[in-house]
Each structure stands twice: as C-alpha cells, then as structure tokens.
Scaffold this motif. Structure first.
Motif, PDB file in Angstrom:
ATOM      1  N   TYR A   1       8.787   5.203  -3.277  1.00 40.50           N
ATOM      2  CA  TYR A   1       9.188   5.508  -3.916  1.00 40.50           C
ATOM      3  C   TYR A   1       9.224   6.818  -4.823  1.00 40.50           C
ATOM      4  O   TYR A   1      10.328   7.748  -4.690  1.00 40.50           O
ATOM      5  CB  TYR A   1       8.962   4.229  -5.163  1.00 40.50           C
ATOM      6  CG  TYR A   1       9.696   4.911  -6.669  1.00 40.50           C
ATOM      7  CD1 TYR A   1      10.556   4.877  -6.396  1.00 40.50           C
ATOM      8  CD2 TYR A   1       9.142   5.702  -7.579  1.00 40.50           C
ATOM      9  CE1 TYR A   1      12.006   4.797  -7.804  1.00 40.50           C
ATOM     10  CE2 TYR A   1      10.057   6.263  -8.393  1.00 40.50           C
ATOM     11  CZ  TYR A   1      11.039   5.145  -8.702  1.00 40.50           C
ATOM     12  OH  TYR A   1      11.543   6.199  -9.946  1.00 40.50           O
ATOM     13  N   ALA A   2       7.746   7.167  -4.857  1.00 46.86           N
ATOM     14  CA  ALA A   2       7.552   8.880  -5.090  1.00 46.86           C
ATOM     15  C   ALA A   2       9.075   9.923  -3.677  1.00 46.86           C
ATOM     16  O   ALA A   2       9.901  10.566  -4.556  1.00 46.86           O
ATOM     17  CB  ALA A   2       6.626   9.382  -4.867  1.00 46.86           C
ATOM     18  N   ASP A   3       9.062   9.494  -2.510  1.00 50.30           N
ATOM     19  CA  ASP A   3       9.955  10.827  -1.629  1.00 50.30           C
ATOM     20  C   ASP A   3      11.491  10.153  -2.098  1.00 50.30           C
ATOM     21  O   ASP A   3      12.091  11.623  -2.008  1.00 50.30           O
ATOM     22  CB  ASP A   3       8.854  10.177  -0.305  1.00 50.30           C
ATOM     23  CG  ASP A   3       9.839  10.971   0.879  1.00 50.30           C
ATOM     24  OD1 ASP A   3       9.439  12.198   0.645  1.00 50.30           O
ATOM     25  OD2 ASP A   3      10.673  10.128   1.325  1.00 50.30           O
ATOM     26  N   ILE A   4      11.300   9.182  -1.794  1.00 51.00           N
ATOM     27  CA  ILE A   4      12.728   7.991  -2.382  1.00 51.00           C
ATOM     28  C   ILE A   4      13.906   9.056  -3.835  1.00 51.00           C
ATOM     29  O   ILE A   4      14.258  10.022  -4.174  1.00 51.00           O
ATOM     30  CB  ILE A   4      12.960   7.378  -2.458  1.00 51.00           C
ATOM     31  CG1 ILE A   4      12.794   6.457  -1.084  1.00 51.00           C
ATOM     32  CG2 ILE A   4      14.654   6.595  -2.588  1.00 51.00           C
ATOM     33  CD1 ILE A   4      12.466   4.852  -1.114  1.00 51.00           C
ATOM     34  N   ASN A   5      12.392   8.820  -4.542  1.00 53.05           N
ATOM     35  CA  ASN A   5      12.471   9.664  -6.287  1.00 53.05           C
ATOM     36  C   ASN A   5      12.977  11.228  -5.965  1.00 53.05           C
ATOM     37  O   ASN A   5      13.734  11.234  -6.339  1.00 53.05           O
ATOM     38  CB  ASN A   5      12.134   9.552  -7.415  1.00 53.05           C
ATOM     39  CG  ASN A   5      12.225   9.351  -8.053  1.00 53.05           C
ATOM     40  OD1 ASN A   5      13.323   9.196  -9.057  1.00 53.05           O
ATOM     41  ND2 ASN A   5      11.180  10.057  -8.753  1.00 53.05           N
ATOM     42  N   HIS A   6      12.640  11.596  -5.172  1.00 53.61           N
ATOM     43  CA  HIS A   6      12.241  13.272  -5.189  1.00 53.61           C
ATOM     44  C   HIS A   6      13.359  13.233  -4.798  1.00 53.61           C
ATOM     45  O   HIS A   6      14.785  14.433  -4.739  1.00 53.61           O
ATOM     46  CB  HIS A   6      10.696  13.476  -4.514  1.00 53.61           C
ATOM     47  CG  HIS A   6      11.425  14.928  -4.011  1.00 53.61           C
ATOM     48  ND1 HIS A   6      11.035  16.253  -4.976  1.00 53.61           N
ATOM     49  CD2 HIS A   6      11.380  15.955  -2.931  1.00 53.61           C
ATOM     50  CE1 HIS A   6      10.925  17.074  -4.312  1.00 53.61           C
ATOM     51  NE2 HIS A   6      11.395  17.586  -3.332  1.00 53.61           N
ATOM     52  N   THR A   7      14.114  12.205  -3.459  1.00 56.63           N
ATOM     53  CA  THR A   7      14.983  13.324  -3.081  1.00 56.63           C
ATOM     54  C   THR A   7      16.899  13.394  -3.234  1.00 56.63           C
ATOM     55  O   THR A   7      17.622  13.997  -3.323  1.00 56.63           O
ATOM     56  CB  THR A   7      15.225  11.909  -1.112  1.00 56.63           C
ATOM     57  OG1 THR A   7      14.667  12.266  -0.171  1.00 56.63           O
ATOM     58  CG2 THR A   7      16.168  12.548  -0.517  1.00 56.63           C
ATOM     59  N   TYR A   8      16.703  11.889  -4.856  1.00 56.50           N
ATOM     60  CA  TYR A   8      17.510  11.346  -5.887  1.00 56.50           C
ATOM     61  C   TYR A   8      17.887  12.500  -6.506  1.00 56.50           C
ATOM     62  O   TYR A   8      18.681  12.980  -6.279  1.00 56.50           O
ATOM     63  CB  TYR A   8      17.466  10.221  -6.130  1.00 56.50           C
ATOM     64  CG  TYR A   8      18.207   8.293  -5.350  1.00 56.50           C
ATOM     65  CD1 TYR A   8      19.858   9.224  -5.285  1.00 56.50           C
ATOM     66  CD2 TYR A   8      17.516   8.629  -4.477  1.00 56.50           C
ATOM     67  CE1 TYR A   8      20.250   7.995  -4.857  1.00 56.50           C
ATOM     68  CE2 TYR A   8      17.936   7.351  -3.567  1.00 56.50           C
ATOM     69  CZ  TYR A   8      19.307   7.189  -3.759  1.00 56.50           C
ATOM     70  OH  TYR A   8      20.114   5.880  -2.963  1.00 56.50           O
ATOM     71  N   TRP A   9      16.664  13.391  -7.026  1.00 52.72           N
ATOM     72  CA  TRP A   9      16.534  14.054  -8.080  1.00 52.72           C
ATOM     73  C   TRP A   9      17.338  15.319  -7.249  1.00 52.72           C
ATOM     74  O   TRP A   9      17.744  16.261  -8.383  1.00 52.72           O
ATOM     75  CB  TRP A   9      15.682  14.511  -8.594  1.00 52.72           C
ATOM     76  CG  TRP A   9      15.407  13.442  -9.427  1.00 52.72           C
ATOM     77  CD1 TRP A   9      14.091  12.255  -9.966  1.00 52.72           C
ATOM     78  CD2 TRP A   9      15.145  13.293 -11.103  1.00 52.72           C
ATOM     79  NE1 TRP A   9      14.170  11.328 -10.991  1.00 52.72           N
ATOM     80  CE2 TRP A   9      15.370  12.403 -11.624  1.00 52.72           C
ATOM     81  CE3 TRP A   9      16.841  14.508 -11.714  1.00 52.72           C
ATOM     82  CZ2 TRP A   9      15.967  11.922 -13.422  1.00 52.72           C
ATOM     83  CZ3 TRP A   9      16.176  13.923 -12.861  1.00 52.72           C
ATOM     84  CH2 TRP A   9      16.660  12.391 -13.427  1.00 52.72           C
TER      85      TRP A   9
ATOM     86  N   ASP B   1       1.024  -1.501  -0.034  1.00 53.87           N
ATOM     87  CA  ASP B   1       0.272   0.049   0.322  1.00 53.87           C
ATOM     88  C   ASP B   1       0.949   1.570   0.156  1.00 53.87           C
ATOM     89  O   ASP B   1       0.180   2.687  -0.138  1.00 53.87           O
ATOM     90  CB  ASP B   1      -0.733   0.072   1.098  1.00 53.87           C
ATOM     91  CG  ASP B   1      -1.850  -1.179   1.188  1.00 53.87           C
ATOM     92  OD1 ASP B   1      -2.477  -1.167   0.246  1.00 53.87           O
ATOM     93  OD2 ASP B   1      -2.752  -1.495   1.835  1.00 53.87           O
ATOM     94  N   ASN B   2       1.797   0.947   0.637  1.00 55.82           N
ATOM     95  CA  ASN B   2       2.599   2.540   0.634  1.00 55.82           C
ATOM     96  C   ASN B   2       4.163   2.070  -0.370  1.00 55.82           C
ATOM     97  O   ASN B   2       4.673   3.818  -0.358  1.00 55.82           O
ATOM     98  CB  ASN B   2       3.522   2.612   2.310  1.00 55.82           C
ATOM     99  CG  ASN B   2       4.723   1.471   2.073  1.00 55.82           C
ATOM    100  OD1 ASN B   2       4.388  -0.028   1.917  1.00 55.82           O
ATOM    101  ND2 ASN B   2       5.854   1.865   3.193  1.00 55.82           N
ATOM    102  N   THR B   3       3.815   1.265  -1.308  1.00 60.95           N
ATOM    103  CA  THR B   3       5.096   1.300  -2.150  1.00 60.95           C
ATOM    104  C   THR B   3       5.110   2.424  -3.576  1.00 60.95           C
ATOM    105  O   THR B   3       6.063   3.678  -2.793  1.00 60.95           O
ATOM    106  CB  THR B   3       4.781  -0.196  -2.961  1.00 60.95           C
ATOM    107  OG1 THR B   3       4.738  -0.768  -2.182  1.00 60.95           O
ATOM    108  CG2 THR B   3       6.512  -0.350  -4.264  1.00 60.95           C
ATOM    109  N   LEU B   4       4.319   2.684  -3.352  1.00 61.08           N
ATOM    110  CA  LEU B   4       4.059   4.410  -4.686  1.00 61.08           C
ATOM    111  C   LEU B   4       4.471   5.448  -4.336  1.00 61.08           C
ATOM    112  O   LEU B   4       5.586   6.336  -4.258  1.00 61.08           O
ATOM    113  CB  LEU B   4       2.060   4.299  -5.483  1.00 61.08           C
ATOM    114  CG  LEU B   4       2.497   4.113  -6.119  1.00 61.08           C
ATOM    115  CD1 LEU B   4       0.794   3.907  -6.102  1.00 61.08           C
ATOM    116  CD2 LEU B   4       3.192   3.910  -7.176  1.00 61.08           C
ATOM    117  N   ALA B   5       4.034   5.767  -3.002  1.00 61.68           N
ATOM    118  CA  ALA B   5       4.118   6.650  -1.709  1.00 61.68           C
ATOM    119  C   ALA B   5       5.548   7.072  -1.449  1.00 61.68           C
ATOM    120  O   ALA B   5       6.344   7.720  -1.436  1.00 61.68           O
ATOM    121  CB  ALA B   5       3.214   6.876  -0.598  1.00 61.68           C
TER     122      ALA B   5
END
Length: 232
Positions: A45-53, A39-43
């Motif tokens: 990943y979005a947070d992790i991806n934002h941090t990396y960018w 259930d929390n995978t999308l949220a």
C-alpha cells in the motif's frame, strides 16, 4: 538579523510522522471491514500510495481519483473483491486524521520559534484530514497559517500553488523565505520552482539523485534553529 523571517513547513513526514499514521489507519480500516492483512500489505500500500501522490503532483490524476484509485489498485493486487471502495476510502481517511505523531518533538520546536519567525504549513494532504490532525496536535494554534492544496486549488510543487500561498502572506519576500520538507519531488521541487531557499529534511540520509538545488540538508528538525540563526 536572521536571513529568514518566514518558514514554510511540510506536514506529513516532516512535522508529523505520516508513516505511523498510515499504518494505524490501514490496520483500523482492514479490521473494520473484516479483512485480513497479509505480510506484504503495508509495504504494498505504501508503494501504491506514493505512486498515486507522485502522479497527483504531476497533474496526472485528480485528488478524487487518488483517494479511491489507490485502494482499487491495492485490492486488485491483493486479489480481494467485494469491497465498497468509496466507503473504505472514507473510513481510512477518517482514521488517518484521528491520530498524530510528532517528529523530533516538532511541537516544542514550532512553539519556540513562534513570534520569532512566521510559520506556515504547506501540504497536499486532504483538507479534513490535515485540519483535524493539526487541531488535535495543537500545531494549528502555533502556526501563522495553513495552506492546503485542495483549498489553494492546485498541489505542490506547482508554481501556482506557491504563488497563491505567497499572496496570502503579509509583506512576503521570497529572499526571506525557506521551505522545510522531506519530499524532493514535492517540497524541494516546489521550492526550486518558487525560487525560495530549500531545506531538505533527510533523517534517513537518502541519496539525492536529482539536479534540484538544495540549500540546506538536515537530519533533525532542530537543526533549523541554526539555519535561522535567530541570535544574530
């Protein structure tokens, strides 16, 4: 005469809905690797991806480190092991570039502005992914040029990125140029660094807690027409 003759458009989450493409690509990749999405995978990943960018914008990680590191972090957080990260990242990136979703009917807007102002894409996205999305969407036939950070040699918001873009635009004048984008840290910071007009695309009415100069703020991309004032 309009104050501006050159518009620099951000792509992801401005002209095109990156969030929808991201959801599609992640679901597609998890399915192909027979992995269960929680259930929390999308949220997550979005947070992790934002941090990396964000770290990439600051020069803390390379594009190569970003593309695989975000998934290493994701699977570590999910406590999932045995995934070929390099392969997963490649599958995800291909899926990401295989779909597109316009924001605010941006295709029609850009097509209407074609020939009235010069329009360029300014993006930090992955070259193959961005080119494929822009080709599939037809935007590549409307825009006057596409400036992708991988090809330019450095990312937004670095001043070097913009200087290299400006050098490729004929008869370029800073005072006649405006950047339109959703990201404060990338687009608006970049516009500030480059000393050009900044238009913050903020459909969710987020609060600006920075000290950045924002010349215009819009909730719908079509508001750009009024800013350009092409009727005068």
């Amino acid at each position: 005469m309009s104050r501006f003759d050159t518009v620099l458009w951000d792509i992801d989450q401005t002209l095109l809905d990156f969030n929808l493409s991201q959801v599609y690509a992640l679901k597609e990749s998890f399915q192909l690797f027979n992995l269960e999405m929680k259930d929390n995978t999308l949220a997550l990943y979005a947070d992790i991806n934002h941090t990396y960018w964000r770290r990439h914008e600051l020069g803390e990680v390379s594009k190569e480190e970003l593309l695989t590191g975000r998934f290493r972090t994701l699977f570590k957080e999910l406590r999932v092991s045995g995934v070929d990260i390099e392969n997963f990242a490649a599958v995800y990136q291909k899926a990401l570039g295989s779909v597109f979703y316009f924001r605010d009917d941006s295709y029609t807007l850009c097509d209407k502005l074609k020939g009235k102002v010069r329009q360029y894409a300014v993006t930090n996205g992955v070259t193959a992914t961005q080119k494929n999305k822009l080709h599939l969407s037809g935007l590549d036939k409307i825009l006057d040029g596409i400036f992708i950070s991988e090809e330019i040699g450095c990312p937004k918001p670095q001043i070097e990125y913009f200087e290299r873009c400006f050098a490729r635009i004929p008869d370029f004048k800073k005072e006649r140029t405006i950047i339109v984008g959703d990201s404060l840290s990338s687009d608006m910071q970049g516009g500030n660094n480059a000393k050009i007009a900044c238009c913050w695309y903020n459909p969710e009415d987020k609060e600006n807690t920075t000290a950045l100069r924002i010349d215009y703020q819009i909730k719908n991309l079509w508001e750009v027409e009024k800013i350009l004032d092409l009727s005068s």
